[in-house]
Design an enzyme around this catalytic site. Structure first.
Site, mmCIF file in Angstrom:
data_model
loop_
_atom_site.group_PDB
_atom_site.id
_atom_site.type_symbol
_atom_site.label_atom_id
_atom_site.label_comp_id
_atom_site.label_asym_id
_atom_site.label_seq_id
_atom_site.Cartn_x
_atom_site.Cartn_y
_atom_site.Cartn_z
ATOM 1 C CG MET A 94 -52.488 -12.502 -14.785
ATOM 2 S SD MET A 94 -51.989 -13.210 -16.384
ATOM 3 C CE MET A 94 -51.435 -11.727 -17.209
ATOM 4 C CB ILE A 96 -42.714 -12.036 -13.568
ATOM 5 C CG1 ILE A 96 -43.349 -11.736 -14.926
ATOM 6 C CG2 ILE A 96 -41.317 -12.621 -13.736
ATOM 7 C CD1 ILE A 96 -42.617 -10.667 -15.723
ATOM 8 C CG HIS A 113 -47.464 -18.433 -22.688
ATOM 9 N ND1 HIS A 113 -47.491 -17.235 -22.018
ATOM 10 C CD2 HIS A 113 -47.174 -18.141 -23.967
ATOM 11 C CE1 HIS A 113 -47.224 -16.264 -22.867
ATOM 12 N NE2 HIS A 113 -47.031 -16.781 -24.064
ATOM 13 C CD GLU A 147 -34.694 -17.263 -21.298
ATOM 14 O OE1 GLU A 147 -34.715 -16.594 -22.331
ATOM 15 O OE2 GLU A 147 -33.995 -18.280 -21.155
ATOM 16 C CG LEU A 148 -42.052 -14.524 -18.749
ATOM 17 C CD1 LEU A 148 -42.676 -14.844 -17.413
ATOM 18 C CD2 LEU A 148 -42.289 -13.073 -19.120
ATOM 19 C CB THR A 176 -62.383 -24.187 -26.200
ATOM 20 O OG1 THR A 176 -61.681 -24.063 -27.440
ATOM 21 C CG2 THR A 176 -63.466 -23.128 -26.123
ATOM 22 C CD GLN A 177 -58.773 -27.026 -28.771
ATOM 23 O OE1 GLN A 177 -58.163 -28.089 -28.689
ATOM 24 N NE2 GLN A 177 -60.069 -26.961 -29.044
ATOM 25 C CD GLU A 178 -55.366 -21.235 -22.396
ATOM 26 O OE1 GLU A 178 -55.183 -21.183 -21.167
ATOM 27 O OE2 GLU A 178 -55.442 -20.206 -23.111
HETATM 28 N N1 NHR Z 1 -42.315 -16.761 -13.716
HETATM 29 C C1 NHR Z 1 -41.197 -17.306 -14.204
HETATM 30 N N2 NHR Z 1 -40.059 -17.113 -13.517
HETATM 31 N N3 NHR Z 1 -41.166 -18.034 -15.349
HETATM 32 C C2 NHR Z 1 -42.287 -18.211 -16.048
HETATM 33 O O1 NHR Z 1 -42.236 -18.934 -17.160
HETATM 34 C C3 NHR Z 1 -43.517 -17.638 -15.599
HETATM 35 C C4 NHR Z 1 -43.481 -16.901 -14.397
HETATM 36 C C5 NHR Z 1 -44.643 -16.306 -13.901
HETATM 37 C C6 NHR Z 1 -45.815 -16.391 -14.599
HETATM 38 C C7 NHR Z 1 -47.124 -17.030 -16.599
HETATM 39 C C8 NHR Z 1 -46.888 -16.080 -17.798
HETATM 40 C C9 NHR Z 1 -47.729 -16.413 -18.993
HETATM 41 O O2 NHR Z 1 -48.112 -17.561 -19.191
HETATM 42 C C10 NHR Z 1 -45.854 -17.081 -15.807
HETATM 43 C C11 NHR Z 1 -44.718 -17.724 -16.298
HETATM 44 C C12 NHR Z 1 -47.290 -12.711 -16.115
HETATM 45 C C13 NHR Z 1 -46.462 -11.896 -16.894
HETATM 46 C C14 NHR Z 1 -46.272 -10.440 -16.557
HETATM 47 O O3 NHR Z 1 -45.649 -9.710 -17.307
HETATM 48 C C15 NHR Z 1 -45.801 -12.482 -17.956
HETATM 49 C C16 NHR Z 1 -45.969 -13.826 -18.236
HETATM 50 C C17 NHR Z 1 -46.782 -14.624 -17.449
HETATM 51 C C18 NHR Z 1 -47.450 -14.061 -16.391
HETATM 52 N N4 NHR Z 1 -46.773 -9.966 -15.399
HETATM 53 C C19 NHR Z 1 -46.640 -8.596 -14.897
HETATM 54 C C20 NHR Z 1 -45.599 -8.532 -13.777
HETATM 55 O O4 NHR Z 1 -45.054 -7.433 -13.592
HETATM 56 C C21 NHR Z 1 -47.941 -8.108 -14.304
HETATM 57 C C22 NHR Z 1 -49.059 -8.116 -15.281
HETATM 58 C C23 NHR Z 1 -50.440 -7.950 -14.611
HETATM 59 O O5 NHR Z 1 -50.543 -7.946 -13.383
HETATM 60 O O6 NHR Z 1 -51.410 -7.910 -15.382
HETATM 61 O O7 NHR Z 1 -45.369 -9.528 -13.050
HETATM 62 O O8 NHR Z 1 -47.938 -15.519 -19.848
HETATM 63 C C1 GAR Z 2 -55.658 -18.275 -19.957
HETATM 64 O O1 GAR Z 2 -55.843 -18.053 -21.336
HETATM 65 C C2 GAR Z 2 -54.185 -18.450 -19.666
HETATM 66 O O2 GAR Z 2 -53.486 -19.151 -20.656
HETATM 67 C C3 GAR Z 2 -53.748 -17.026 -19.636
HETATM 68 O O3 GAR Z 2 -54.781 -16.320 -18.994
HETATM 69 C C4 GAR Z 2 -56.011 -17.017 -19.157
HETATM 70 C C5 GAR Z 2 -56.558 -17.340 -17.797
HETATM 71 O O4 GAR Z 2 -57.851 -17.833 -17.877
HETATM 72 N N1 GAR Z 2 -52.528 -16.885 -18.920
HETATM 73 C C6 GAR Z 2 -51.765 -15.811 -19.055
HETATM 74 O O5 GAR Z 2 -51.995 -14.934 -19.858
HETATM 75 C C7 GAR Z 2 -50.572 -15.766 -18.140
HETATM 76 N N2 GAR Z 2 -49.845 -14.570 -18.377
HETATM 77 P P1 GAR Z 2 -58.508 -18.578 -16.611
HETATM 78 O O6 GAR Z 2 -58.269 -17.713 -15.393
HETATM 79 O O7 GAR Z 2 -59.949 -18.633 -16.967
HETATM 80 O O8 GAR Z 2 -57.854 -19.924 -16.498
#
Ligand code: NHR
Ligand code: GAR
Length: 194
Positions: A94, A96, A113, A147-148, A176-178
């Site tokens: 979680m 970035i 994702h 880029e996220l 379940t699909q993941e």
């Molecule tokens: N980093 C990069 N550079 N690029 C991606 O594509 C990334 C990444 C880091 C994580 C997973 C992603 C998702 O699948 C991921 C992809 C966290 C956030 C977020 O906003 C967004 C997307 C994803 C993971 N995090 C907050 C932050 O400030 C904190 C949120 C929290 O702690 O609950 O980092 O969705």
């Molecule tokens: C999953 O649904 C994954 O795709 C999502 O969090 C869940 C984690 O479950 N990822 C994000 O939202 C990243 N931002 P898990 O810990 O049981 O694998």
């Protein structure tokens, strides 16, 4: 042996699905690959105990202990590189990641994702899909770029959005699909690299 390092923040059910597939499909003999370590940014992540029960090394790098994203990412990178990974897999991770971190693992960093990218990058994907009136939702395995949630797509799965769905019921259906597509996408990548 190729090492896979999995990064988690929570329950780690995707991580467990990957570990189970690696065991069941004998990735060690098939691909010379194994899950070498599971690393969390949350000490309380339930997935750490699951990994330990499989005899997998675990580590925590707590982002709150670092003054900046750059400092956290540098510490995380040091811990990951201890395992000399061929593949780094984000599984419900979680935080970035900075461009420097992503660049260091270019071509060997994956994420799953919980939406049908390019729809709904970022957080709260299931509520956003419901609010938009989507009839289908799903999950995407992609390469991580700076880029996220915008890297090249490796696999997707689709599920219906049903009448009365809440974010939780939809998330459970997607999850379940993941568990099916993430291990499969990793195995495909490993066999490609042989
Ligand atoms: N980093 C990069 N550079 N690029 C991606 O594509 C990334 C990444 C880091 C994580 C997973 C992603 C998702 O699948 C991921 C992809 C966290 C956030 C977020 O906003 C967004 C997307 C994803 C993971 N995090 C907050 C932050 O400030 C904190 C949120 C929290 O702690 O609950 O980092 O969705
Ligand atoms: C999953 O649904 C994954 O795709 C999502 O969090 C869940 C984690 O479950 N990822 C994000 O939202 C990243 N931002 P898990 O810990 O049981 O694998």
């Amino acid at each position: 042996m190729k090492n896979i390092v999995i990064l988690i923040s929570g329950g780690g059910s995707n991580m467990a699905a990957i570990v189970n597939a690696a065991h069941r499909e004998q990735w060690a003999t098939r691909y010379q690959a194994r899950v070498a370590a599971v690393i969390s940014n949350q000490a309380a992540a339930g997935g750490l105990a699951v990994a330990q029960s499989h005899g997998i090394a675990t580590d925590t790098v707590d982002h709150k202990a670092y003054a900046s994203r750059e400092a956290f990412d540098a510490a995380l990178r040091d811990r990951i590189d201890h395992y000399a990974p061929s593949l780094v897999v984000l599984a419900g991770f979680m935080r970035i990641l900075t461009p420097a971190f992503v660049q260091h693992y270019a071509g060997r960093l994956l994420n799953i994702h919980p939406s049908l990218l390019p729809a709904f990058p970022g957080l709260h994907t299931h509520q956003r899909a419901i609010d938009a009136g989507c009839q289908f939702a799903g999950a995407t395995v992609h390469q991580v770029t700076a880029e996220l949630d915008h890297g090249p797509i490796l696999a997707q799965a689709v599920v219906p959005v049903l009448a009365g769905d809440t974010a939780d019921t939809l998330a459970a259906r997607v999850l379940t699909q993941e568990h099916l597509i993430y291990p499969r996408a990793i195995a495909a990548l490993l066999s490609e690299k042989l």
